[in-house]
Enzyme design. Structure first.
Site, mmCIF file in Angstrom:
data_model
loop_
_atom_site.group_PDB
_atom_site.id
_atom_site.type_symbol
_atom_site.label_atom_id
_atom_site.label_comp_id
_atom_site.label_asym_id
_atom_site.label_seq_id
_atom_site.Cartn_x
_atom_site.Cartn_y
_atom_site.Cartn_z
ATOM 1 N N CYS A 134 45.160 -46.104 21.895
ATOM 2 C CA CYS A 134 46.289 -47.027 22.018
ATOM 3 C C CYS A 134 47.262 -46.641 23.126
ATOM 4 O O CYS A 134 47.924 -47.503 23.706
ATOM 5 C CB CYS A 134 47.022 -47.169 20.687
ATOM 6 S SG CYS A 134 47.722 -45.648 20.024
ATOM 7 N N HIS A 179 51.726 -44.980 16.850
ATOM 8 C CA HIS A 179 51.070 -46.068 17.574
ATOM 9 C C HIS A 179 51.874 -46.418 18.819
ATOM 10 O O HIS A 179 53.104 -46.440 18.800
ATOM 11 C CB HIS A 179 50.964 -47.285 16.644
ATOM 12 C CG HIS A 179 50.247 -48.445 17.231
ATOM 13 N ND1 HIS A 179 49.012 -48.352 17.850
ATOM 14 C CD2 HIS A 179 50.601 -49.765 17.299
ATOM 15 C CE1 HIS A 179 48.636 -49.548 18.251
ATOM 16 N NE2 HIS A 179 49.576 -50.419 17.945
#
Length: 330
Positions: free
Chosen positions: A91, A175
């Site tokens: 990510c 994230h």
């Protein structure tokens, strides 16, 4: 499954040299220590920001058919680069590319956000733009070039924390997502969402104010004690500005920063367990030469210091033993 992708740190030096190794020209990252729009505006031109946060495992990530903030723009991926995240640990690089591959139009001009991404990424974008977002994510995950560059900045982890495994407690997950102005709209590009998220009209010069408003609202959804956030801005190489305005002090500072980043990135590629072991052996041997009493005193002092640290940690965490630092990785 990580599919051969390792975690990388949210660090300006890591992301800057990741760009360099992908062939991107005249771009760098700067870490922002506050949500002050002026601090971001001073870095003009700003291409976008990458935000790292604790993934909420105890709360919904979206409100049914809608995101928690903004609106899904289901048609946007037809004209902008948006890829679904199909693999763990990618990510950070995916957020970087979400900004970068939406800044490839030369007619936009440098101030409006054009970036020379190099031949390899330009070809990758052209190949994937005809694909739907989920297949773009697969193409990204299977790109040997992008994966190898990403993994070259992976943090060395020579030890496995068996105590954490035995505790049964899930490790916090973090994230990365991207925010960038595209075609007069502020977009949130998150590979875990079904589509790009529009946060309304946004001219290039309005981006610092509007993106900080969005981030403030996002952070406000967390408990007030949660402070594990990180924000990186993708900007034009600050050495270019220094040369343009003739600021030798700024240029020297930026050159030193690059040198420090290169050194830190080199350290990330090495496992220093063997070196540390040899140093420890040398220290112990030196103490043994001083004689038994001196060695015993040294051991007792070390035990006292460790016990003191344990007590201080218990006090700072309210007795729960949870005062350890947490690595910000994604």
């Amino acid at each position: 499954m990580s599919g051969g992708w390792n975690t990388i740190e949210s660090d300006a030096g890591v992301f800057t040299y990741l760009l360099d190794n992908l062939g991107v020209k005249n771009v760098q990252f700067e870490e922002l220590l506050s949500l002050d729009p002026d601090a971001l505006a001073q870095l003009h031109p700003v291409y976008g920001v990458i935000f790292l946060f604790k993934f909420p495992t105890d709360a919904p990530y979206q409100a049914g058919e809608k995101p928690l903030d903004g609106t899904f723009d289901n048609d946007a991926s037809e004209h902008l680069f948006f890829a679904a995240q199909t693999i763990q640990n990618a990510c950070g690089t995916q957020a970087l590319l979400s900004v970068l591959l939406n800044k490839t139009d030369p007619s936009a001009g440098d101030d409006a956000g054009f970036v020379d991404v190099g031949d390899a990424l330009r070809d990758f974008r052209e190949f994937t733009m005809v694909l739907p977002p989920e297949f773009r994510g697969e193409a990204l995950s299977n790109s040997e070039l992008i994966r190898d560059v990403h993994n070259s900045f992976a943090k060395s982890s020579p030890f496995v924390d068996e105590t954490q495994r035995q505790s049964g407690e899930a490790e916090d997950a973090f994230h990365f997502i991207a925010y960038t102005p595209i075609g007069g709209t502020l977009y949130e590009l998150d590979g875990l969402q079904p589509a790009p998220i529009s946060h309304g009209p946004c001219a290039q010069d309005e981006f610092p104010v509007k993106v900080m408003d969005v981030l403030q609202r996002r952070i406000a959804r967390y408990d007030a004690t949660e402070i594990r956030f990180n924000l990186l801005a993708m900007v034009r190489d600050l050495r270019i500005r220094a040369r343009e305005i003739g600021d030798s002090e700024l240029l020297a500072r930026e050159q030193r920063k690059r040198s420090d980043w290169r050194f830190e990135n080199a350290l990330r590629r090495h496992n220093f367990v063997g070196f540390a072991g040899e140093v420890l052996k040398g220290v112990v041997a030196a103490k043994l030469k001083e004689g038994g009493p001196a060695y015993d005193k040294w051991i007792d002092q070390a035990k006292e210091k460790m016990q003191k640290r344990i007590e201080e940690r218990k006090k700072s965490s309210g007795g729960g033993g949870g005062g350890d630092d947490v690595d910000m990785e994604g």
